[in-house]
Scaffold this motif. Sequence first.
Motif, PDB file in Angstrom:
ATOM      1  N   GLU A  37       8.272  25.936 -14.960  1.00  0.00           N
ATOM      2  CA  GLU A  37       9.035  26.991 -14.294  1.00  0.00           C
ATOM      3  C   GLU A  37      10.507  26.610 -14.404  1.00  0.00           C
ATOM      4  N   VAL A  93       2.960  16.305 -14.379  1.00  0.00           N
ATOM      5  CA  VAL A  93       2.825  17.241 -13.262  1.00  0.00           C
ATOM      6  C   VAL A  93       2.906  16.489 -11.937  1.00  0.00           C
ATOM      7  N   ALA A 152       8.214  19.978  -8.498  1.00  0.00           N
ATOM      8  CA  ALA A 152       6.937  20.686  -8.686  1.00  0.00           C
ATOM      9  C   ALA A 152       7.101  21.926  -9.556  1.00  0.00           C
ATOM     10  N   HIS A 208       3.290  22.773 -14.182  1.00  0.00           N
ATOM     11  CA  HIS A 208       1.944  23.149 -13.771  1.00  0.00           C
ATOM     12  C   HIS A 208       1.000  22.987 -14.956  1.00  0.00           C
ATOM     13  N   LEU A 212      -1.894  24.684 -16.460  1.00  0.00           N
ATOM     14  CA  LEU A 212      -2.593  25.966 -16.385  1.00  0.00           C
ATOM     15  C   LEU A 212      -4.026  25.818 -16.882  1.00  0.00           C
TER      16      LEU A 212
END
Length: 116
Positions: free
Chosen positions: A41, A83, A89, A92, A94
């Motif tokens: 992100e 991660v 954070a 991720h 997936l």
Amino acid sequence: MGSFKLGGMTLGSLFKKPETLLYPAEQKPAPAGLKGHIENEVALCILCGICAKACPADAIVVEKKERTWSIDPFRCVQCGSCVRACPKACLHMLPTYTPIATAQSCTVVEVPDPKA
């Protein structure tokens, strides 16, 4: 005796649901615990480089001057160390299948400057 067993299996399979899938048309559901691939992100990423230091395969490269974060999916062993190490954070794992690659390339993400 073996032919009776084989005959029973054959007749039983005539009335059951097929065991196989028509792969391109039907996708198999992802099993529980599938690690998949790493996603970043970029809005949360601060380019600290802790994920690159934690990666045992050296698959992650963080360039602070160019403000880019890149991962080589062919080197990634999907251990999840990056991660767990990320302080913001923003990484991720997936649980989806990784798309099929036609050429070996790195995934490069440009991180926007929060001051701008």
